[in-house]
Design a protein around this motif. Structure first.
Motif, PDB file in Angstrom:
ATOM      1  N   UNK A  17     -61.354  98.858  61.479  1.00 49.84           N
ATOM      2  CA  UNK A  17     -60.354  97.856  61.106  1.00 49.84           C
ATOM      3  C   UNK A  17     -60.316  97.628  59.597  1.00 49.84           C
ATOM      4  N   UNK A  18     -61.486  97.547  58.988  1.00 51.69           N
ATOM      5  CA  UNK A  18     -61.530  97.295  57.550  1.00 51.69           C
ATOM      6  C   UNK A  18     -60.892  98.441  56.776  1.00 51.69           C
ATOM      7  N   UNK A  19     -61.194  99.677  57.161  1.00 53.94           N
ATOM      8  CA  UNK A  19     -60.625 100.824  56.459  1.00 53.94           C
ATOM      9  C   UNK A  19     -59.130 100.977  56.741  1.00 53.94           C
ATOM     10  N   UNK A  20     -58.706 100.586  57.933  1.00 54.29           N
ATOM     11  CA  UNK A  20     -57.288 100.690  58.271  1.00 54.29           C
ATOM     12  C   UNK A  20     -56.440  99.773  57.391  1.00 54.29           C
ATOM     13  N   UNK A  21     -57.062  98.738  56.846  1.00 48.76           N
ATOM     14  CA  UNK A  21     -56.356  97.855  55.914  1.00 48.76           C
ATOM     15  C   UNK A  21     -55.977  98.564  54.616  1.00 48.76           C
ATOM     16  N   UNK A  22     -56.665  99.679  54.325  1.00 48.04           N
ATOM     17  CA  UNK A  22     -56.415 100.433  53.094  1.00 48.04           C
ATOM     18  C   UNK A  22     -55.398 101.530  53.399  1.00 48.04           C
ATOM     19  N   UNK A  23     -54.148 101.279  53.034  1.00 48.06           N
ATOM     20  CA  UNK A  23     -53.063 102.175  53.432  1.00 48.06           C
ATOM     21  C   UNK A  23     -53.283 103.610  52.961  1.00 48.06           C
ATOM     22  N   UNK A 191     -66.267 104.597  50.186  1.00 51.47           N
ATOM     23  CA  UNK A 191     -67.372 103.695  49.868  1.00 51.47           C
ATOM     24  C   UNK A 191     -66.874 102.432  49.183  1.00 51.47           C
ATOM     25  N   UNK A 192     -65.973 102.587  48.216  1.00 52.36           N
ATOM     26  CA  UNK A 192     -65.435 101.414  47.511  1.00 52.36           C
ATOM     27  C   UNK A 192     -64.643 100.518  48.464  1.00 52.36           C
ATOM     28  N   UNK A 193     -63.900 101.141  49.389  1.00 51.69           N
ATOM     29  CA  UNK A 193     -63.130 100.350  50.349  1.00 51.69           C
ATOM     30  C   UNK A 193     -64.048  99.565  51.278  1.00 51.69           C
ATOM     31  N   UNK A 194     -65.088 100.215  51.784  1.00 57.69           N
ATOM     32  CA  UNK A 194     -66.023  99.524  52.674  1.00 57.69           C
ATOM     33  C   UNK A 194     -66.752  98.394  51.958  1.00 57.69           C
TER      34      UNK A 194
END
Length: 256
Positions: A17-23, A191-194
């Motif tokens: 879910x968290x990564x899916x926020x990053x288009x 890594x930065x996104x997480x």
């Protein structure tokens, strides 16, 4: 949502879910949903293969592969048994019995590259030290004979990146792409996104796949990864440096 992610950093669904926020990262993420009989039926209608994975789990334990082999028939594979069911509804009922009360995700199956018919994926290792992510390297994993998971703990064998790609594609098809840099760049973005959602994470083991079209997919992000694979890296001193870094980042975390 952010509080839940911090509380349960091991949950596959929350990390997805968290990564899916990053288009910008979505093209690298397999379609993933929480398992219900309804979500499974929708997924198996859309994808010829799906995988069911424990939301909390590691080392390939509890993974189930479901293949839509022909119209109206599904094959369900666990580590030890195979079931055939006619229709998605019947398959969903069998899966519900296999899973019991555990929370699972259902994920689009990726057409992984293969060597002699065995699927291959890759582990990328990163540590965060002094406020910056450090990329240590990449190692491949070839599944053991008759297995669909590549995990080292499940009999998978280590293979170096270029050897795996050369065997899977042939050097002509690979062209002049710098795969080390391509994978490194994506892993640092992940890594930065997480980090936005897990600010205390200092270790990442990213399991990535390369498909037959040379597209890169993130299969899983491990926040306390094993690193034994790197004993087989071409850089003979790398494993010792990783082990030293692991001790440092874990000691620093304990002091917080």
């Amino acid at each position: 949502m952010k509080g839940n992610l911090l509380k349960y950093p091991g949950r596959k669904w929350s990390k997805h879910e968290s990564l899916w926020n990053e288009e910008g990262l979505r093209p690298h993420l397999p379609v993933t949903e929480l398992f219900t009989p309804q979500s499974f039926k929708k997924m198996i209608e859309q994808h010829p293969v799906v995988f069911l994975k424990p939301d909390l789990g590691m080392r390939g334990q509890g993974i189930v592969k479901v293949s839509r082999v022909k119209e109206g028939e599904c094959t369900i594979q666990t580590a030890s048994k195979t079931y055939k069911r006619r229709g998605a509804s019947s398959a969903a009922r069998r899966l519900k019995k296999l899973i019991g009360g555990k929370r699972y995700i259902v994920q689009q199956g990726i057409d992984l590259i293969r060597i002699k018919g065995r699927p291959v994926d890759f582990r990328i290792l990163l540590h965060k030290t002094n406020g910056k992510w450090k990329f240590f390297g990449i190692m491949g994993k070839v599944a053991a004979k008759n297995r669909f998971v590549t995990n080292y703990a499940r009999g998978g064998k280590a293979i170096r990146l270029q050897e795996a790609l050369s065997k899977a594609f042939g050097n002509e098809k690979l062209g002049d792409v710098n795969w080390d840099e391509r994978l490194k760049s994506l892993s640092l973005q992940l890594a930065e996104a997480l980090q936005k959602y897990y600010p205390n994470v200092t270790e990442l083991g990213l399991d990535v796949a390369i498909d037959a079209d040379q597209r890169i997919w993130l299969l899983e992000a491990n926040t306390r990864p094993q690193y034994q694979l790197f004993r087989h890296h071409a850089n003979r001193g790398l494993y010792a440096r990783i082990a030293s870094s692991v001790r440092s980042v874990r000691a620093a975390k304990q002091q917080r």
